[in-house]
Design a protein around this motif. Structure first.
Motif, mmCIF file in Angstrom:
data_model
loop_
_atom_site.group_PDB
_atom_site.id
_atom_site.type_symbol
_atom_site.label_atom_id
_atom_site.label_comp_id
_atom_site.label_asym_id
_atom_site.label_seq_id
_atom_site.Cartn_x
_atom_site.Cartn_y
_atom_site.Cartn_z
ATOM 1 N N ILE A 151 6.069 -3.476 7.682
ATOM 2 C CA ILE A 151 7.265 -2.763 7.255
ATOM 3 C C ILE A 151 6.829 -1.467 6.572
ATOM 4 C CG2 ILE A 151 9.396 -2.905 5.941
ATOM 5 C CD1 ILE A 151 8.988 -5.986 5.932
ATOM 6 N N VAL A 152 7.336 -0.348 7.064
ATOM 7 C CA VAL A 152 7.034 0.974 6.502
ATOM 8 C C VAL A 152 8.317 1.531 5.904
ATOM 9 C CG1 VAL A 152 6.196 3.300 6.977
ATOM 10 C CG2 VAL A 152 5.202 1.348 8.195
ATOM 11 N N ASP A 153 8.234 2.008 4.667
ATOM 12 C CA ASP A 153 9.438 2.461 3.984
ATOM 13 C C ASP A 153 9.131 3.695 3.146
ATOM 14 O OD1 ASP A 153 12.319 1.681 3.316
ATOM 15 O OD2 ASP A 153 11.455 1.904 1.321
ATOM 16 N N ASP A 154 10.133 4.566 2.998
ATOM 17 C CA ASP A 154 9.932 5.823 2.271
ATOM 18 C C ASP A 154 9.991 5.669 0.752
ATOM 19 O OD1 ASP A 154 9.643 7.214 4.633
ATOM 20 O OD2 ASP A 154 11.733 7.878 4.708
ATOM 21 N N ASP A 155 10.826 4.721 0.258
ATOM 22 C CA ASP A 155 11.046 4.648 -1.183
ATOM 23 C C ASP A 155 10.660 3.312 -1.809
ATOM 24 O OD1 ASP A 155 13.063 2.989 -0.313
ATOM 25 O OD2 ASP A 155 14.711 4.283 -0.941
ATOM 26 N N GLY A 156 10.129 2.372 -1.018
ATOM 27 C CA GLY A 156 9.726 1.081 -1.565
ATOM 28 C C GLY A 156 10.850 0.081 -1.701
ATOM 29 N N TRP A 212 0.845 -1.200 0.000
ATOM 30 C CA TRP A 212 0.000 0.000 0.000
ATOM 31 C C TRP A 212 0.877 1.246 0.000
ATOM 32 C CZ3 TRP A 212 -1.221 -4.550 2.092
ATOM 33 C CH2 TRP A 212 -2.521 -5.044 1.897
ATOM 34 N N ARG A 213 0.312 2.334 -0.545
ATOM 35 C CA ARG A 213 1.009 3.621 -0.496
ATOM 36 C C ARG A 213 0.068 4.670 0.096
ATOM 37 N NH1 ARG A 213 4.985 6.417 -4.976
ATOM 38 N NH2 ARG A 213 6.325 7.400 -3.409
ATOM 39 N N VAL A 214 0.651 5.551 0.890
ATOM 40 C CA VAL A 214 -0.113 6.516 1.675
ATOM 41 C C VAL A 214 0.003 7.899 1.051
ATOM 42 C CG1 VAL A 214 -0.267 7.656 3.914
ATOM 43 C CG2 VAL A 214 0.214 5.203 3.794
ATOM 44 N N SER A 215 -1.140 8.574 0.937
ATOM 45 C CA SER A 215 -1.174 9.946 0.445
ATOM 46 C C SER A 215 -1.808 10.811 1.536
ATOM 47 C CB SER A 215 -1.997 10.018 -0.853
ATOM 48 O OG SER A 215 -1.902 11.289 -1.453
ATOM 49 N N GLU A 216 -1.019 11.714 2.109
ATOM 50 C CA GLU A 216 -1.490 12.497 3.246
ATOM 51 C C GLU A 216 -1.543 13.979 2.896
ATOM 52 O OE1 GLU A 216 -0.726 12.610 8.040
ATOM 53 O OE2 GLU A 216 1.045 12.550 6.743
ATOM 54 N N VAL A 256 0.969 3.904 14.405
ATOM 55 C CA VAL A 256 2.083 4.422 13.612
ATOM 56 C C VAL A 256 1.705 5.787 13.047
ATOM 57 C CG1 VAL A 256 1.248 3.181 11.563
ATOM 58 C CG2 VAL A 256 3.635 3.921 11.664
ATOM 59 N N ASN A 257 2.690 6.658 12.917
ATOM 60 C CA ASN A 257 2.493 7.960 12.274
ATOM 61 C C ASN A 257 3.002 7.841 10.843
ATOM 62 O OD1 ASN A 257 2.437 10.670 11.465
ATOM 63 N ND2 ASN A 257 2.932 11.397 13.518
ATOM 64 N N LEU A 258 2.097 7.692 9.908
ATOM 65 C CA LEU A 258 2.455 7.523 8.495
ATOM 66 C C LEU A 258 2.644 8.884 7.832
ATOM 67 C CD1 LEU A 258 -0.115 4.704 7.626
ATOM 68 C CD2 LEU A 258 2.362 4.429 7.884
ATOM 69 N N ALA A 259 3.568 8.930 6.890
ATOM 70 C CA ALA A 259 3.856 10.172 6.176
ATOM 71 C C ALA A 259 3.522 10.024 4.699
ATOM 72 C CB ALA A 259 5.332 10.549 6.348
ATOM 73 N N HIS A 260 3.303 11.134 4.042
ATOM 74 C CA HIS A 260 2.949 11.144 2.626
ATOM 75 C C HIS A 260 4.006 10.405 1.803
ATOM 76 C CE1 HIS A 260 1.202 12.625 -1.121
ATOM 77 N NE2 HIS A 260 2.439 12.913 -1.519
ATOM 78 N N GLY A 261 3.533 9.501 0.944
ATOM 79 C CA GLY A 261 4.409 8.780 0.038
ATOM 80 C C GLY A 261 4.946 7.471 0.579
ATOM 81 N N GLN A 262 4.754 7.187 1.860
ATOM 82 C CA GLN A 262 5.321 5.961 2.418
ATOM 83 C C GLN A 262 4.609 4.710 1.911
ATOM 84 O OE1 GLN A 262 5.350 6.773 6.743
ATOM 85 N NE2 GLN A 262 7.586 6.887 6.596
ATOM 86 N N VAL A 316 -2.431 14.120 9.986
ATOM 87 C CA VAL A 316 -3.537 13.529 10.751
ATOM 88 C C VAL A 316 -3.060 12.905 12.053
ATOM 89 C CG1 VAL A 316 -4.734 13.063 8.584
ATOM 90 C CG2 VAL A 316 -3.455 11.215 9.711
ATOM 91 N N GLY A 317 -1.750 12.930 12.317
ATOM 92 C CA GLY A 317 -1.203 12.330 13.530
ATOM 93 C C GLY A 317 -1.022 10.829 13.385
ATOM 94 N N SER A 318 -0.885 10.157 14.501
ATOM 95 C CA SER A 318 -0.760 8.703 14.489
ATOM 96 C C SER A 318 -2.117 8.064 14.212
ATOM 97 C CB SER A 318 -0.227 8.206 15.836
ATOM 98 O OG SER A 318 1.086 8.677 16.061
ATOM 99 N N VAL A 319 -2.069 6.879 13.605
ATOM 100 C CA VAL A 319 -3.286 6.123 13.320
ATOM 101 C C VAL A 319 -3.086 4.681 13.787
ATOM 102 C CG1 VAL A 319 -4.000 7.538 11.359
ATOM 103 C CG2 VAL A 319 -2.478 5.583 10.982
ATOM 104 N N ILE A 320 -4.191 3.966 13.925
ATOM 105 C CA ILE A 320 -4.140 2.538 14.206
ATOM 106 C C ILE A 320 -4.285 1.799 12.879
ATOM 107 C CG2 ILE A 320 -5.185 0.589 15.392
ATOM 108 C CD1 ILE A 320 -3.856 2.544 17.263
#
Length: 301
Positions: free
Chosen positions: A147-152, A114-118, A175-181, A122-126
């Protein structure tokens, strides 16, 4: 004209929910949404089953979403007005585990990611996953991981999260997810990566210390520093050595096997075979040997 899809809801959608649905449809059918309504940036590569949370105002918001049948995000800690977090996947397989694209040999993963677009913060999420439709874990891969990664590219720079089971088939993690992760689901094997203390995460290739209901594989010089319980243990390769010191190693359900020149250094410690059933006793030198539990204990090898 023709309609590609019709969606029915059992309630009236608020404006934030309508925007999320529009972004789902736009990603699915590769339709461009004009700003400022476009909240998902990765439809070209991760446009499947886009879902999300967001808020336009205190009365127009959506705080829990599911992508597909088993990946949920919810409970944001800092969701403000005009903030959204959407996520979609690459339509990768969830039928089997693969070693392709993993950090190292201790991991396997699902091909789906999955990829996240923020928008905003929004802060941390479950993050929650339901494992009931997943394939069985490969033998020896006892841990589920996120596993969370910035560049895949998971070979470096990734963040490893160990979730907590909230039911027999569901686990979650904050976890606090960031845009593009990127977010990937994996399984990890408890195998050593270097000499060190058993209780030190750095000793283990996965970065995770084996739990009491899991098997451990020793291929380096490892020292117990406390009473330790494992389901089973393999000491293998000539470099593999477990030093008990004055501590106790309890083998609670499986066996302790020693092969390939591996060694058990008993020190003044105790090895306790505690399985409630039949169990093999590894041929080795023991300082203290304790046999308990039901079933037959047999000297093997």
């Amino acid at each position: 004209g023709r309609m590609s899809e019709v969606i029915f809801y059992n309630q009236v959608l608020n404006s934030a929910q309508r925007l999320i649905v529009e972004n789902y449809l736009a990603a699915k059918y590769q339709i461009t949404i004009p700003a400022p309504s476009d909240f998902y940036a990765f439809e070209a590569t991760h446009g499947s089953e886009v879902a999300g949370i967001g808020r336009l105002s205190s009365t127009s918001l959506h705080v829990k979403a599911r992508s597909g049948s088993f990946f949920d995000i919810g409970s944001p800690t800092n969701l403000g007005d005009n903030e959204f977090l959407l996520f979609g996947h690459n339509n990768g397989s969830v039928d089997s585990w693969t070693a392709t694209g993993t950090p190292n040999a201790a991991f396997q993963r699902l091909s789906r990611e999955w990829r996240v677009s923020e928008t905003g913060d929004v802060g941390s999420v479950i993050v929650s996953f339901n494992t009931s439709t997943w394939p069985a874990r490969p033998t020896g891969f006892d841990n589920y991981v996120i596993i969370v990664d910035d560049d895949g590219n998971l070979t470096s720079g990734y963040t490893l999260l160990t979730p907590t089971f909230t039911s027999a088939t569901t686990f979650d993690v904050s976890v606090n997810l960031a845009h593009g992760q990127y977010v990937v689901v994996g399984v990890a094997q408890n195998i050593t990566r270097q000499n060190g203390n058993f209780s030190d995460p750095a000793t283990w290739l996965s970065g995770i210390v084996p739990l009491s209901n899991q098997e451990a594989i020793i291929e380096h010089d490892v020292q117990l520093t406390a009473v330790t319980t494992v389901a089973g243990m393999q000491i293998r390769t000539a470099a593999g050595q477990l030093r008990l010191g004055a501590n106790t190693l309890s083998v609670s359900s499986g066996n302790l096997s020693i092969s390939g020149g591996g060694q058990l250094n008993p020190g003044t410690g105790t090895v306790s075979y505690d399985a409630p059933g039949n169990q093999c006793i590894a041929p080795a030198s023991y300082f203290n040997l304790n046999l308990s539990g039901s079933g037959t204990k047999t000297l093997c090898g």
